[in-house]
Design an enzyme around this catalytic site. Structure first.
Site, short mmCIF file in Angstrom:
data_model
loop_
_atom_site.label_atom_id
_atom_site.label_comp_id
_atom_site.label_asym_id
_atom_site.label_seq_id
_atom_site.Cartn_x
_atom_site.Cartn_y
_atom_site.Cartn_z
N ASP A 487 38.89 8.11 16.89
CA ASP A 487 39.87 7.10 17.77
C ASP A 487 41.33 6.74 17.20
OD1 ASP A 487 38.25 5.24 18.95
OD2 ASP A 487 37.51 3.66 17.55
C1 GLC Z 1 41.87 1.86 14.16
C2 GLC Z 1 40.54 2.13 12.95
C3 GLC Z 1 40.03 2.88 13.37
C4 GLC Z 1 38.80 2.20 14.78
C5 GLC Z 1 39.63 2.07 15.71
C6 GLC Z 1 38.74 0.74 16.27
O1 GLC Z 1 42.27 2.92 15.08
O2 GLC Z 1 41.52 3.00 11.91
O3 GLC Z 1 38.68 3.03 12.74
O4 GLC Z 1 38.16 2.38 15.03
O5 GLC Z 1 41.08 0.71 14.52
O6 GLC Z 1 39.70 -0.59 17.31
C1 GLC Z 2 35.39 2.87 13.56
C2 GLC Z 2 35.08 2.86 15.14
C3 GLC Z 2 34.47 4.38 15.78
C4 GLC Z 2 34.87 5.29 15.80
C5 GLC Z 2 35.85 6.19 14.27
C6 GLC Z 2 36.24 6.94 13.24
O1 GLC Z 2 34.21 3.64 13.09
O2 GLC Z 2 34.34 1.91 15.33
O3 GLC Z 2 33.79 4.25 17.14
O4 GLC Z 2 34.60 6.68 16.36
O5 GLC Z 2 36.26 4.18 13.91
O6 GLC Z 2 37.79 6.75 14.14
#
Ligand code: GLC
Ligand code: GLC
Length: 815
Positions: A487
């Site tokens: 993400d």
């Molecule tokens: C932030 C976190 C990530 C998560 C995302 C969801 O980017 O670092 O892990 O998946 O928020 O909103």
């Molecule tokens: C968080 C989010 C997932 C994403 C991950 C890596 O776990 O829920 O959707 O893939 O972060 O950013």
């Protein structure tokens, strides 16, 4: 250092001191009524949606930690001394404190000056309420006169509003009291048909429903005035902060025990029969009283607990193993499976790190969670697949999240995470292999929930692939969009505004350049999964087309996605390499190494070996495999959120545990069982139990991250429970290391286990048949000789048996 121990026999983790590094929690309930409970009785409950239907209030990020819970106070009438048998909120000097977190229940027990208390908290399988079953025993040699005070603070339903909108909220709170039942009915007068109830089995000496009265001015939960003085105020909440507190008095002779039951629950009335008498504003209680009475009488409580046990026996019984490694057994047989159920239920909504107001059900998250859960409850998995699919867009893209109450896509977050739709193919493939439920492919499912847009599920899968193929970049690799699985790798966002959310900020680039090698790998994997599915439907042309698309994409990865020693991560919005030797930081990323090898890319030349060796060289730490390395030391606008985190944390180079199983699986594809299992053990929570003071999160469930080598707190875990780590580790250990995996044709058994294991045993229920499997190592390799019910058969797949066969014995010679 340890704070407890595993009780494998009873499937419990026993915490033996209350001051764990962080609250160590458990979940009560596995369907509609859900509660989080910490080892000191902190936490909260909600009905289906942790934001919109929250029953009790919890204060995140408060001091002291873990404020808000299911509190009981005991008070010795002779001395005036009072304490909490669950330690919080009074934090007295308890003797013999234990907290047993089990499958859907928690038992907290302690003794204080000879008064023994034991509270069993659980949610019955079928009813929307939680039971606190208290037993008090007098271990003194003289009688004791005790007061019990209960205390919960009600949340005014919408947790977001509850924590912010005080100009309204301080006016709306309403309650009713009837016998020993406290009803919380804020907003029932208007559009809500639901209320909460808090009941007690014992005759009351008093009650409180207004927090300010119970606590007294400027006092906290650690010393409520009502408890200190030994008498309730019989307060009625009009606005402010409605709460529920019962006051019970009792006298216990030496050795005498006394049980008491408290119920906290949720109930909905039919709109036409909300009030009784009709026309009044009083809750019609006739619909809920029988339920309350049934559990307060006591006779129903133990059977309900037994039923909960049976429920978990059935679920966990689907797969049990006995291996030479206790950490493997414990996680596979109990805790990892349990965590898979919790993540399936809650996605990323409510934990001590997820506040229950932020995130809905993630599209990619839920599809991956399903991989760890499908064998335990295939019917629920089926429904989840259909719910998720209904939020897919006609383009094949997906809403990144949907709301559990409405099952609609979340407009605030939208789509454009270009990996999202591909995960649907993986979850459906896993579901089909597990169940053989081919008709699901013909289920008519809408796009974006729009009536009239229904198409067979199969077409949704096709559009998932088309979505990628419609969005290829300059190298013919998939465009990344807002982000892919990671993400935080935001190659088109270019945010310089601290007020932007990386998840929703408008994209500054048109998105036609930045490409993801990870999505390319995922596409190849998904396309390869769809080939046999298409073939099974007789859609030979489709099958050929997907096969061809996979081959072509794999070639492009080989041509443009290889960095010399490992797979590249991406091309950024300028066409520059990300995750390359040429970079100053972030030279190698874990995700493409795992995903490309899982998709079979590089298995035929030496590239898969090279890539995984590079992972071992550059990313492996004693606390797992880091996401990339070196960590980014400063914010890089062209990479986005990934570089926003300090080095070693979260997506900036922690061990992001979700990804480690991809490498384990990849290692099994190379036949390297020692490595695969070594990686498995490094992040296995049970194996990390002896370093609980470093790890800090619960030793019985996975956390999302473990701080990486560049962090000052290397080894420290954060974000326990709700993480895709649960499902993927479960898949890696059960299906790839132990090698027992469902296929369309039958149960495949292809273990890639450590060299020093002499074998293992497993029981797997697959499509209604129980397979008793024993594996014996006869040589050093991974070749398999199968004997099925005494008959040797070729290959490594136990074919589906004839109708009527219930049990199959499989002997495996491995070597
Ligand atoms: C932030 C976190 C990530 C998560 C995302 C969801 O980017 O670092 O892990 O998946 O928020 O909103
Ligand atoms: C968080 C989010 C997932 C994403 C991950 C890596 O776990 O829920 O959707 O893939 O972060 O950013």
């Amino acid at each position: 250092m340890r704070y407890g121990r595993f009780d494998d026999e009873r499937r419990e983790y026993v915490i033996t001191r209350p001051d764990t590094p962080l609250p160590w929690i458990n979940y009560l309930g596995s369907r509609d009524y859900i509660g989080l409970i910490s080892n000191t009785a902190g936490g909260y409950s909600f009905y289906r949606d942790p934001r919109m239907r929250r029953l009790t209030r919890y204060r995140y990020n408060n001091v002291p930690f873990d404020t808000g819970g299911r509190y009981l106070y005991l008070r010795d009438a002779d001395t005036g001394e009072f304490w909490s048998p669950t330690w919080q909120p009074t934090r007295g000097d308890l003797q013999a404190y234990t907290c047993r977190h089990g499958m859907g229940y928690t038992i907290i027990a302690s003794t204080y000056r000879g008064v023994e208390a034991r509270i069993r908290y659980f949610v019955p399988v079928d009813d929307p309420l939680e039971i606190w079953q208290l037993t008090l025993t007098n271990r003194r040699d003289r009688p004791v006169s005790l007061s019990i005070f209960s205390a919960v603070e009600f949340c005014l339903w919408d947790a977001q509003d509850d924590a912010t909108n005080y100009q309204r909220n301080f006016n709306t709170g309403e309650v009713e009291i009837d016998d020993s039942v406290i009803y919380h009915k804020t907003e029932y007068r208007e559009r809500r048909n639901h209320f909460a109830f808090f009941a007690c089995s014992e005759p009351l000496s008093g009650f409180d429903t207004q927090r300010a009265a119970f606590l007294g001015p400027y006092r906290g939960w650690d010393a409520p005035l009502a408890v200190a003085r030994g008498e309730s105020f019989n307060s009625i909440a009009h606005g402010w902060a409605p709460m529920g507190s019962h006051h019970v008095e009792l006298r216990l002779e030496p050795g005498q025990s006394h049980p008491a039951i408290f119920l906290l629950g949720y109930h909905e009335n039919p709109p036409a029969h909300k009030f009784d008498p009709p026309g009044s504003q009083a809750i019609n209680k006739s619909t809920v009283k029988p339920l309350i009475q049934r559990y307060l009488d006591g006779d129903a409580v133990d059977p309900a607990f037994e039923r909960l046990r049976d429920y978990w026996d059935d679920l966990l019984g689907v797969f049990q193993v006995h291996t030479p490694d206790p950490h493997t057994d414990r996680m596979v047989n109990v805790w990892n499976a349990y965590q898979c159920m919790v993540t399936f239920n809650l996605s990323r909504s409510a934990s001590l790190f997820e506040s229950g107001i932020g995130r809905g059900m993630g599209f990619r998250d839920s599809n991956q969670d399903l991989l760890g859960f499908v064998h335990m409850a295939p019917r629920r998995a089926r429904q989840r697949i259909l719910d998720l699919t209904a939020t897919q867009m006609a383009s094949g893209g997906a809403y990144h999240q949907y709301q559990p109450l409405t099952k609609r896509g979340n407009d605030e977050i939208g789509g454009d995470f270009n990996d999202d739709p591909l995960w649907l193919v993986l979850s459906v493939a896993a579901y089909l292999k597990e169940t053989g439920d081919w008709p699901i492919l013909d289920e008519m499912v809408p796009y974006e929930n729009l009536p009239g847009s229904e198409q067979p599920l199969y077409e949704h899968l096709q559009r998932s692939l088309t979505y990628t193929l419609d969005r290829l970049g300059p190298h013919g690799l998939p465009l990344i969009g807002r982000a892919d699985w990671n993400d935080c790798l935001n190659l088109n966002v270019f945010s310089a505004d601290p007020d932007d959310s990386f998840q929703t900020a408008p994209l500054k680039k048109d998105g036609t350049v930045a490409e993801s090698v990870f999505i390319a790998g995922l596409f190849v994997l998904a396309a390869r999964e769809l080939v046999p599915i298409a073939r099974k439907r007789g859609a030979e042309d489709d099958a050929r087309q997907y096969h061809q698309a996979a081959v072509e994409m794999a070639c492009r990865v080989q041509e443009h996605g290889w960095d010399g020693d490992w797979f590249l991560r991406a091309y950024d919005a300028f066409g520059d390499r990300v995750g390359s030797r040429a970079c100053d930081e972030g030279q190698i990323y874990i995700e493409p190494q795992g995903m490309c090898v899982m998709a079979g890319i590089g298995l035929e030349d030496q590239r898969a070996v090279q890539a995984l060796d590079a992972v071992a060289d550059r990313l492996l730490t004693e606390h797992g495999i880091m996401l990339h390395h070196p960590a980014y030391t400063r914010y890089q606008i062209r990479l986005g959120e990934i570089s926003s985190y300090p080095p070693g944390y979260k997506e900036n180079s922690s061990t992001f545990c979700h990804t480690n199983p991809w490498i384990m699986i990849a290692e099994t594809l190379l036949g390297r069982g020692d490595r695969a299992h070594d990686y498995y053990v490094r992040i296995n929570p049970s194996a990390r139990e002896p370093i609980s003071d470093v790890h800090r999160c619960e030793p019985y469930v996975y956390a999302q991250t473990i701080a990486g080598r560049d962090a000052p707190t290397h080894g420290e875990a954060k974000n326990a429970w709700l993480t895709g780590t649960a499902a993927w580790n479960y898949v890696a250990i059960t299906q790839w290391i132990l090698g027992i995996r469902p296929t369309f044709e039958g149960l495949q058994i292809a273990p890639v286990i450590p060299g020093h294991w002499d074998g293992f045993e497993a029981t797997r229920v697959f499509r209604g048949v129980t397979y008793r499997i024993s594996v014996d190592r006869v040589g050093e390799g991974n070749a398999v000789r199968l004997t099925v019910d005494g008959q040797e058969i070729p290959g490594d797949i136990v074919p589906l048996p004839e109708e009527g066969i219930q049990d199959i014995t499989v002997r495996v010679q491995l070597g």
